[in-house]
Motif scaffolding. Sequence first.
Motif, PDB file in Angstrom:
ATOM      1  N   ARG A   2       1.149  -1.312   0.178  1.00 46.30           N
ATOM      2  CA  ARG A   2      -0.324   0.130   0.000  1.00 46.30           C
ATOM      3  C   ARG A   2       1.097   0.735  -0.123  1.00 46.30           C
ATOM      4  NH1 ARG A   2      -3.671  -0.169   5.477  1.00 46.30           N
ATOM      5  NH2 ARG A   2      -1.296  -1.125   5.399  1.00 46.30           N
ATOM      6  N   GLU A   7      -1.461   4.685   5.012  1.00 41.66           N
ATOM      7  CA  GLU A   7      -1.407   3.904   5.820  1.00 41.66           C
ATOM      8  C   GLU A   7      -0.998   5.655   7.211  1.00 41.66           C
ATOM      9  OE1 GLU A   7       1.506   1.689   6.454  1.00 41.66           O
ATOM     10  OE2 GLU A   7       1.751   1.529   4.218  1.00 41.66           O
ATOM     11  N   SER A 212       6.422  -1.261   6.949  1.00 39.15           N
ATOM     12  CA  SER A 212       5.849   0.043   5.864  1.00 39.15           C
ATOM     13  C   SER A 212       6.827   0.061   4.921  1.00 39.15           C
ATOM     14  CB  SER A 212       5.196   1.227   6.454  1.00 39.15           C
ATOM     15  OG  SER A 212       4.508   0.530   7.257  1.00 39.15           O
TER      16      SER A 212
END
Length: 212
Positions: A2, A7, A212
């Motif tokens: 993503r 986020e 992440s």
Amino acid sequence: MRSIWKEIKLSSVLLLLGGSALLAFGLYNIHSISGVTEGGILGLTLLLEHWFGISPSFSGFLLTLVCYFLGWKLLGKLFLVYSFISAIGFSVFYGIFEQFDPLFPEIAEKPLLAAVVGALFVGVSVGICVRVGGAPTGDDALAMSLSSVLPVDIQWIYLASDLVVLLASLSYIPFSRIMYSLLTVLLSGQIIGIMQKIKLPGFAEEGELSQS
């Protein structure tokens, strides 16, 4: 994977800014006038300036950059974005508070009170930012990074780094003044550790940042 921007949560950003504002308020109204020195990167820059004539503007920037780089490698991009938000927030809020006279000038004559109250401000404010996943200073980035790879709670990493710097600072700072500094870093580190364990629904655990 993503997009990193997807986020980022508004609730996280608001908490980061709130924590940064509280940190700026405490440092300006308590630490800056109390004469109680710091451990960590700030204390190290003062030590390097005293013994080697290296300006804190240079050493502080370099050391902070290294700590954030380490955090980015170990904790990921989301950590870097949140840290940038909290660091910029701190600078902006501190600049605002500087436009006014300190609210508690008499605390300069009460170092014990300054050490305890200052620790509360730092512990709670940094604890909020660290719990959300951002580091307002290089010290916090280093502590978060090391706690992600070592089986040690974050408050003990804070304490260890502060102790090293404070012990070295005895080479030019009176012992009595160092004791007040030791008290404030001990208390603030423990408060940060407590807040790190608080469960916040909807917020990533520290270990999840590295994904992440």
